[in-house]
Design a protein around this motif. Structure first.
Motif, PDB file in Angstrom:
ATOM      1  N   LEU A  77      43.757  38.627   2.896  1.00 38.30           N
ATOM      2  CA  LEU A  77      43.377  39.939   2.347  1.00 38.30           C
ATOM      3  C   LEU A  77      41.895  40.211   2.587  1.00 38.30           C
ATOM      4  N   ARG A  78      41.071  39.187   2.424  1.00 38.07           N
ATOM      5  CA  ARG A  78      39.622  39.372   2.627  1.00 38.07           C
ATOM      6  C   ARG A  78      39.308  39.694   4.083  1.00 38.07           C
ATOM      7  N   GLU A  79      40.053  39.053   4.977  1.00 35.06           N
ATOM      8  CA  GLU A  79      39.841  39.343   6.403  1.00 35.06           C
ATOM      9  C   GLU A  79      40.213  40.787   6.724  1.00 35.06           C
ATOM     10  N   ILE A  80      41.317  41.237   6.149  1.00 33.43           N
ATOM     11  CA  ILE A  80      41.741  42.624   6.385  1.00 33.43           C
ATOM     12  C   ILE A  80      40.659  43.575   5.900  1.00 33.43           C
ATOM     13  N   ASP A  81      40.136  43.294   4.700  1.00 35.80           N
ATOM     14  CA  ASP A  81      39.100  44.136   4.102  1.00 35.80           C
ATOM     15  C   ASP A  81      37.865  44.202   5.002  1.00 35.80           C
ATOM     16  N   ALA A  82      37.377  43.044   5.399  1.00 37.49           N
ATOM     17  CA  ALA A  82      36.149  43.000   6.194  1.00 37.49           C
ATOM     18  C   ALA A  82      36.367  43.682   7.550  1.00 37.49           C
ATOM     19  N   TYR A  83      37.524  43.421   8.133  1.00 42.70           N
ATOM     20  CA  TYR A  83      37.786  43.978   9.450  1.00 42.70           C
ATOM     21  C   TYR A  83      37.912  45.510   9.387  1.00 42.70           C
ATOM     22  N   ALA A  84      38.652  46.000   8.385  1.00 44.93           N
ATOM     23  CA  ALA A  84      38.845  47.457   8.284  1.00 44.93           C
ATOM     24  C   ALA A  84      37.493  48.152   8.060  1.00 44.93           C
ATOM     25  N   ILE A 106      42.246  49.024   0.400  1.00 50.21           N
ATOM     26  CA  ILE A 106      43.182  48.354  -0.509  1.00 50.21           C
ATOM     27  C   ILE A 106      44.156  47.588   0.381  1.00 50.21           C
ATOM     28  N   ALA A 107      44.159  46.267   0.227  1.00 48.36           N
ATOM     29  CA  ALA A 107      45.048  45.447   1.052  1.00 48.36           C
ATOM     30  C   ALA A 107      45.973  44.669   0.122  1.00 48.36           C
ATOM     31  N   SER A 108      47.213  44.544   0.509  1.00 47.68           N
ATOM     32  CA  SER A 108      48.143  43.785  -0.336  1.00 47.68           C
ATOM     33  C   SER A 108      49.047  42.914   0.514  1.00 47.68           C
ATOM     34  N   THR A 131      46.819  40.726  19.709  1.00 45.76           N
ATOM     35  CA  THR A 131      46.184  41.128  18.450  1.00 45.76           C
ATOM     36  C   THR A 131      47.050  40.648  17.285  1.00 45.76           C
ATOM     37  N   PRO A 132      46.460  39.941  16.315  1.00 42.93           N
ATOM     38  CA  PRO A 132      47.268  39.551  15.150  1.00 42.93           C
ATOM     39  C   PRO A 132      47.819  40.802  14.454  1.00 42.93           C
ATOM     40  N   ARG A 133      49.008  40.682  13.896  1.00 44.73           N
ATOM     41  CA  ARG A 133      49.639  41.863  13.291  1.00 44.73           C
ATOM     42  C   ARG A 133      48.763  42.508  12.226  1.00 44.73           C
ATOM     43  N   TRP A 134      48.127  41.650  11.370  1.00 41.70           N
ATOM     44  CA  TRP A 134      47.341  42.247  10.281  1.00 41.70           C
ATOM     45  C   TRP A 134      46.219  43.118  10.823  1.00 41.70           C
ATOM     46  N   LYS A 135      45.652  42.741  11.976  1.00 42.00           N
ATOM     47  CA  LYS A 135      44.582  43.549  12.567  1.00 42.00           C
ATOM     48  C   LYS A 135      45.124  44.891  13.039  1.00 42.00           C
TER      49      LYS A 135
END
Lengths: 448, 481
Positions: free
Chosen positions: B138-145, B156-158, B220-224
């Motif tokens: 979740l933190r990676e998603i936040d920082a990347y976005a 908001i990531a879940s 690309t990883p899916r979350w990215k």
């Protein structure tokens, strides 16, 4: 068989004890604060169709939810298994989760000094006959009457009756533990009418805490028939801007969007079309909305909110000016304000009106669209954009001309609310927002 | 091995076994009762939510219970209990039997345990990553976005996962088990520019474990990819102007816009509505109900898909069912009860939200097969219209056939070119009419990312949708301009 109030009371006390025990156990695990809610309900749900029994469902639902705080870290868990062992496991799980979540400076219980100190009896529980025989008799009487009222009613989607009683208990580590009993009974009927090859379906329902407050099966049937046959032979209308009346049973949705727009979660995320509107004019100056959480026997009444805060009467809108946001303790801390007792949602809202009835409101509109059904989710609370599917009636000189279908109505919520022209006295008491039909100055219709 | 574990967890641990289920079914199977079944389920799910750059919420839910159903003609008696025990089973069976008069005992068919091939792994996704790894994701998603554009002001990531074990036993000899994992990640961003705020959201999921989200697709990883997509949508919406209002050609993008088929066609082809004559498609088997370019299927067999099932909730193997073939209506989706009453076979579409809900005909993964056109050629064919590659959701009235759905991303098409983004576009139509308006079908069939939730009679189930790029010659667009 009618559930016994004394037995329910005893059970409620047992559950209050179970909630207190869960909080005590959490404290033993070393948490700094905890809160726990438990609800149960039991009853029956039956459906009939074309004079035959379709389903008889015996319902028994219960769940316990626990939230613990380790300092400013929070963890939650819930279980439907309500044995002491399962409840302890849930507490342990919540405690584990709180070790992993982040420190959130705004996390925590609502302030201790705001906990409800008295729990008024709001007359919310009236158990009624829950036998399958009785329930089926109600549904069958309703549907049979409906099927003989109009030859255009060619089929039925069924009638249903349900009756449930239960309770809700909330407690937290401030030492607050309280609960109350509640009941809910309802009768509904859904019909299909045909004209040529085209079918239309509509329904009616009645719902109340006290069975005696339900409409009779015949009233529900008559309302359902009227709604269904009046939709036949609908037409599209031309794309245009016209005044619109939202009939009472759909008008509450407008105030529902107001609720979303002034709720703490939307505000601290700055995701509302009403950010920074406290104390400002959002509705016309003749319009007032009051919240009445203690209305006896009302569906949306509640002595305390989901955080144990006392509920009380308050103005939401006075003379068109927004008097309060709807804040949980979390959103209040985020915004630097006081919580308002709205954890878990609103309590009964009463909206003023100044036009006698729907007919008078249509007369006031003159020519325009009367909306009786809305479809789809085209409402954007962030910016207020509104575009939904609609059906209803075309009105000329205050008189209904023909049914309208397969169109959309669009506008912006901020303008729509600010430009309410008038509200009628045909209040629909089945909803948490009690409003009559609402006349809006103008909306964009998309049709042919 | 897998089936034995489920039997152990749902029966033996609770002092039950297949003989006891058989005895319980025998007490139900009397007189006029045509059919009865017992459904046992245990389920755990969790979710973790990041907002304001911190992991604010973590929650865990556990439930287990059993439901007993007895069917007599069109009548159903149903009761459930939120614990699994011989006493709970007996009590629920007694209540469910209430609909029928006493009568001769009938013979319950011997249970036959049939093996269905694996359509998704028998894994518990909750255990596939430790709590630190879930939070780190979740933190990676936040920082990347946030790194993608300075206009991103909130993320908001879940991440959520569930693990279900089910067992169904029935008087017709059905005895089946399934293990159903399901995971999902979502990313929502809020962007702000010159005082205007817009939202974008994207995510995905499947019946697998959490490693799905770190696995790469096209490097690309899916979350990215979800974060990229959420930010892209939000930024486009910043530029969007009010949508036009009126009737015009509409081009629907591939993938998630298949929600149109789900709403406009799918619900109308569920067996219960058709048995009751309540659907706009009732009695139309064999008739042309769509343009001949349209072949629509419901397919529960796709590997790992969110809407896929090995068996449905009545123990019937999920299938590949053609609903509309080259425009002609060829079949409905059925559960056991509606199939019996309509004199056809069950299609593996009997689904229920949980043991506390009755099964009914529901969709799995519903999609339109690919056509021949190049998507760009489809856009080029439109003089003035709307291109809608993303939708927020929809709703249908299955009796009149009318549906509505709202575009979350849409553009004007002017002289064969995609031009300005528009906001607030709502499409409204009538299922059969809209399907007759399909004049071009792309060769780019795609399924959605695995986020669909379908609601019917208050019951939610995970589903999939999909389609190629489609052109509808005339649809009503509800904008403000």
């Amino acid at each position: 068989m009618i559930p016994d109030m004394n037995e329910l009371q005893t059970e409620l006390h047992d559950v209050e004890q179970a909630v207190a025990d869960a909080i005590k156990y959490a404290k033993q695990l070393g948490v700094s604060a905890a809160e726990c809610a438990m609800s149960r309900s039991s009853g029956i749900n039956v459906a009939t169709r074309l004079g035959e029994v379709e389903t008889v469902e015996f319902n028994q639902d219960g769940a316990l939810g626990i939230t613990v705080f380790r300092g400013q870290q929070k963890g939650s868990s819930s279980t439907t298994d309500l044995t002491a062992k399962a409840i302890r496991a849930a507490v342990e799980k919540a405690n584990d989760i709180a070790r992993y979540t982040s420190e959130d400076p705004y996390a925590g219980l609502a302030p201790a000094e705001l906990m409800a100190t008295e729990i008024p009896d709001l007359d919310l529980c009236h158990p009624a006959n829950q036998s399958a025989e009785f329930a089926l008799e109600q549904a069958l009487a309703c549907e049979q009457h409906a099927l003989q009222l109009d030859p255009r009613i060619v089929n039925s989607d069924g009638a249903g009756y349900s009756s449930h009683v239960g309770y809700r208990v909330y407690g937290n580590s401030h030492g607050f533990v309280a609960g109350y009993l509640q009941s809910r009974h309802s009768l509904s009927c859904s019909l299909i009418a045909k004209s040529g090859d085209a079918m239309q379906r509509d329904y009616s329902y009645t719902v109340a805490r006290h069975r005696d407050d339900l409409w009779t099966p015949h009233q529900v049937a008559e309302d359902a028939v009227q709604s269904t046959v009046s939709r036949l032979d609908g037409r599209k209308i031309a794309t245009a801007k016209v005044p619109v009346v939202f009939r009472a049973d759909v008008a509450n949705s407008l105030f529902g969007h107001l609720v979303a727009g002034i709720s703490g979660g939307s505000l601290y995320r700055k995701s509302s079309f009403l950010v920074d509107h406290l104390g400002k004019q959002v509705l016309p100056s003749w319009l007032t909305v009051q919240e009445r959480p203690h209305l006896r026997g009302a569906l949306a009444s509640s002595p305390f909110d989901h955080e144990g805060l006392a509920t009380h009467d308050r103005d939401i809108i006075k003379d068109g000016v927004l008097q309060t946001y709807l804040l949980t303790s979390y959103s209040a801390r985020k915004l630097g304000m006081e919580p308002t007792g709205h954890a878990g949602g609103i309590h009964t809202w009463e909206v003023t009106h100044q036009v006698e009835n729907l007919a008078a409101l249509c007369k006031k509109m003159g020519t325009g669209l009367l909306v009786t059904e809305l479809m789809g989710q085209g409402v954007n609370i962030v910016n207020g954009d509104y575009s939904r599917g609609a059906a209803g009636f075309w009105v000329e000189n205050g008189e209904i001309q023909y049914p309208v279908e397969e169109i959309t109505i669009a506008g912006n919520l901020k303008d729509m609310l600010a430009n309410i022209v008038a509200i009628a006295g045909d209040v629909d008491a089945r909803h948490g927002v009690r409003t009559g039909s609402v006349l809006l100055e103008e909306m964009r219709i998309a049709g042919v | 091995m897998q089936a034995q574990n489920v039997e152990h967890n749902l029966l033996h641990q609770h002092d039950l076994d297949s003989d006891k289920l058989q005895q319980s079914l025998a007490t139900l199977y009397t007189g006029a009762i045509d059919f009865a079944d017992i459904y046992l389920q245990s389920s755990v799910n969790e979710s973790w939510v990041l907002e304001d750059g911190i992991v604010k919420e973590g929650s865990f839910h556990i439930e287990a219970g059993l439901g007993v159903r007895a069917v007599h003609g069109e009548k159903t008696g149903f009761a459930y209990a939120d614990d699994i025990s011989p006493q709970a089973l007996q009590k629920a069976a007694a209540a469910a039997r209430g609909i029928s008069l006493a009568g001769e005992n009938k013979q319950v068919n011997a249970f036959s345990r049939s093996a269905v091939g694996l359509r998704y792994p028998a894994v518990n996704p909750l255990a596939s990553l430790n709590e630190h790894a879930k939070i780190d994701l979740l933190r990676e998603i936040d920082a990347y976005a946030r790194s993608l554009d300075p206009r991103v002001v909130e993320v908001i990531a879940s991440i959520s996962g569930s693990y279900d074990e089910i067992l169904v036993a029935a008087t017709d000899g059905t005895f089946a088990t399934d293990i159903r994992p399901l995971v999902r990640v979502n990313c929502t961003v809020l962007v702000e520019h010159n005082g205007r705020r817009e939202r974008g959201s994207a995510g995905g999921g499947a019946r697998v474990d959490y490693h799905y989200f770190t696995a790469a697709v096209d490097a690309t990883p899916r979350w990215k990819a979800y974060a990229d997509e959420a930010v892209r949508q939000a930024l486009i919406n910043l530029e969007a102007r009010p949508a036009p209002a009126g009737t015009m050609p509409v081009v629907l993008g591939s993938g998630w816009p298949g929600v149109l088929l789900h709403e406009a066609v799918g619900h109308g082809l569920e067996g219960d509505f058709n048995r009751k004559g309540a659907s706009a498609y009732a009695g139309k088997i064999g008739e042309m109900v769509a343009s001949e370019l349209c072949t629509i299927v419901d397919d529960g067999t796709l590997k790992d898909r969110r809407g896929s099932l090995a068996i449905d909730d009545e123990g019937t193997e999920a299938g590949y069912n053609v609903l509309i073939e080259k425009g002609r209506l060829v079949g409905y989706m059925q559960d056991k009860m509606n199939a019996r009453l309509m004199g056809v076979s069950p299609t593996g579409n009997g689904r229920r939200e949980s043991y506390a809900h009755l099964p009914m005909p529901r969709m799995t993964n519903t999609y339109m097969l690919a056509g021949e056109h190049d998507p760009e050629e489809i856009i080029r064919s439109v003089k003035r219209g709307i291109y809608a590659p993303h939708f927020a959701g929809g709703q249908v009235d299955i009796t009149s056939g009318k549906f509505v759905f709202s575009a979350s991303e849409a553009y004007l098409i002017e002289d064969g070119k995609i031009t300005a983004p528009v906001k607030g576009a709502t499409l409204i139509g009538n299922g059969p009419d809209a399907m007759r308006q399909v004049s071009m079908v792309g060769h780019d069939l795609a399924l959605d990312q695995g986020v669909g939730v379908c609601g019917k009679d208050g019951q939610s189930v995970p589903v999939g949708v999909g389609q190629p790029t489609l052109k509808l010659d005339a649809m009503t667009v509800g904008g403000t301009d």
